[in-house]
Motif scaffolding. Structure first.
Motif, PDB file in Angstrom:
ATOM      1  N   PHE A  10       0.837  -1.197   0.000  1.00  0.00           N
ATOM      2  CA  PHE A  10       0.000   0.000   0.000  1.00  0.00           C
ATOM      3  C   PHE A  10       0.878   1.255   0.000  1.00  0.00           C
ATOM      4  CE2 PHE A  10      -2.458   3.399   2.018  1.00  0.00           C
ATOM      5  CZ  PHE A  10      -3.532   3.439   1.160  1.00  0.00           C
ATOM      6  N   GLY A  11       1.912   1.253   0.821  1.00  0.00           N
ATOM      7  CA  GLY A  11       2.821   2.394   0.872  1.00  0.00           C
ATOM      8  C   GLY A  11       3.497   2.656  -0.459  1.00  0.00           C
ATOM      9  N   ALA A  12       3.899   1.572  -1.138  1.00  0.00           N
ATOM     10  CA  ALA A  12       4.521   1.719  -2.452  1.00  0.00           C
ATOM     11  C   ALA A  12       3.522   2.295  -3.449  1.00  0.00           C
ATOM     12  CB  ALA A  12       5.047   0.369  -2.937  1.00  0.00           C
ATOM     13  N   ARG A  13       2.260   1.906  -3.311  1.00  0.00           N
ATOM     14  CA  ARG A  13       1.204   2.429  -4.204  1.00  0.00           C
ATOM     15  C   ARG A  13       1.015   3.927  -3.992  1.00  0.00           C
ATOM     16  NH1 ARG A  13      -1.448   2.464  -8.839  1.00  0.00           N
ATOM     17  NH2 ARG A  13      -3.699   2.603  -8.651  1.00  0.00           N
ATOM     18  N   ILE A  14       0.974   4.355  -2.732  1.00  0.00           N
ATOM     19  CA  ILE A  14       0.820   5.782  -2.424  1.00  0.00           C
ATOM     20  C   ILE A  14       2.015   6.563  -2.976  1.00  0.00           C
ATOM     21  CG2 ILE A  14       0.718   7.502  -0.564  1.00  0.00           C
ATOM     22  CD1 ILE A  14      -1.925   5.933  -1.063  1.00  0.00           C
ATOM     23  N   PHE A  34      -3.386  15.056   6.282  1.00  0.00           N
ATOM     24  CA  PHE A  34      -2.504  14.238   7.118  1.00  0.00           C
ATOM     25  C   PHE A  34      -1.162  14.943   7.270  1.00  0.00           C
ATOM     26  CE2 PHE A  34      -4.816  10.523   4.967  1.00  0.00           C
ATOM     27  CZ  PHE A  34      -5.823  10.521   5.913  1.00  0.00           C
ATOM     28  N   HIS A  35      -0.480  14.684   8.367  1.00  0.00           N
ATOM     29  CA  HIS A  35       0.840  15.249   8.583  1.00  0.00           C
ATOM     30  C   HIS A  35       1.834  14.608   7.618  1.00  0.00           C
ATOM     31  CE1 HIS A  35       4.534  16.454  10.637  1.00  0.00           C
ATOM     32  NE2 HIS A  35       3.792  17.407  11.187  1.00  0.00           N
ATOM     33  N   ARG A  36       2.813  15.369   7.180  1.00  0.00           N
ATOM     34  CA  ARG A  36       3.820  14.879   6.241  1.00  0.00           C
ATOM     35  C   ARG A  36       4.535  13.642   6.772  1.00  0.00           C
ATOM     36  NH1 ARG A  36       8.842  14.951   6.378  1.00  0.00           N
ATOM     37  NH2 ARG A  36       8.954  16.478   8.039  1.00  0.00           N
ATOM     38  N   THR A  37       4.841  13.614   8.057  1.00  0.00           N
ATOM     39  CA  THR A  37       5.548  12.455   8.614  1.00  0.00           C
ATOM     40  C   THR A  37       4.664  11.209   8.612  1.00  0.00           C
ATOM     41  OG1 THR A  37       4.976  13.101  10.878  1.00  0.00           O
ATOM     42  CG2 THR A  37       7.101  13.852  10.035  1.00  0.00           C
ATOM     43  N   TYR A  38       3.359  11.388   8.759  1.00  0.00           N
ATOM     44  CA  TYR A  38       2.416  10.265   8.694  1.00  0.00           C
ATOM     45  C   TYR A  38       2.425   9.675   7.288  1.00  0.00           C
ATOM     46  CZ  TYR A  38      -2.080   7.776   8.950  1.00  0.00           C
ATOM     47  OH  TYR A  38      -3.073   6.832   8.901  1.00  0.00           O
ATOM     48  N   ILE A  39       2.446  10.523   6.277  1.00  0.00           N
ATOM     49  CA  ILE A  39       2.502  10.057   4.891  1.00  0.00           C
ATOM     50  C   ILE A  39       3.795   9.292   4.651  1.00  0.00           C
ATOM     51  CG2 ILE A  39       2.676  10.815   2.473  1.00  0.00           C
ATOM     52  CD1 ILE A  39       0.599  13.002   3.244  1.00  0.00           C
ATOM     53  N   ARG A  44       6.529   4.051   3.807  1.00  0.00           N
ATOM     54  CA  ARG A  44       7.547   3.078   4.225  1.00  0.00           C
ATOM     55  C   ARG A  44       6.934   1.787   4.763  1.00  0.00           C
ATOM     56  NH1 ARG A  44       9.493   7.899   6.243  1.00  0.00           N
ATOM     57  NH2 ARG A  44       8.859   7.380   8.371  1.00  0.00           N
ATOM     58  N   GLY A  45       5.607   1.724   4.812  1.00  0.00           N
ATOM     59  CA  GLY A  45       4.940   0.527   5.304  1.00  0.00           C
ATOM     60  C   GLY A  45       4.959   0.380   6.807  1.00  0.00           C
ATOM     61  N   GLU A  46       5.106   1.485   7.509  1.00  0.00           N
ATOM     62  CA  GLU A  46       5.191   1.461   8.969  1.00  0.00           C
ATOM     63  C   GLU A  46       3.831   1.647   9.650  1.00  0.00           C
ATOM     64  OE1 GLU A  46       9.648   3.460   8.972  1.00  0.00           O
ATOM     65  OE2 GLU A  46       7.980   4.595   9.813  1.00  0.00           O
TER      66      GLU A  46
END
Length: 89
Positions: A10-14, A34-39, A44-46
């Motif tokens: 999902f992270g790679a898709r975003i 959303f906050h930049r760090t959340y994105i 990163r899939g975290e």
């Protein structure tokens, strides 16, 4: 617990969609709220994000949720069998 595989896909898709639209994480944060760090954590899939937040991304990228969750653009060999859950032996 779902392994990190699905979160990373999902992270790679975003990240793919964001770069296709030539957006920085900060620009995407303004579009989504959303906050930049959340994105960054999502990319990163975290983070295992909610369906509500997935809907926010689909609206930001102007696509249906089903299209947002279509990971085959980045990984054509992807199969549902790649998803592992705690109930799998």
């Amino acid at each position: 617990m779902v392994n990190k595989f699905l979160q990373k896909e999902f992270g790679a898709r975003i990240r793919y969609l964001r770069t296709q639209e030539k957006l920085s994480q900060e620009q995407l944060s303004f579009k989504t709220g959303f906050h930049r760090t959340y994105i960054g954590m999502i990319e990163r899939g975290e983070r295992n994000i909610s369906l509500t937040n997935i809907a926010v991304f689909s609206k930001a990228f102007k696509m249906d949720i089903s299209d947002l969750l279509d990971f085959k653009n980045q990984n054509p060999k992807l199969s549902y069998q790649d998803y592992k859950f705690k109930t799998d032996s």
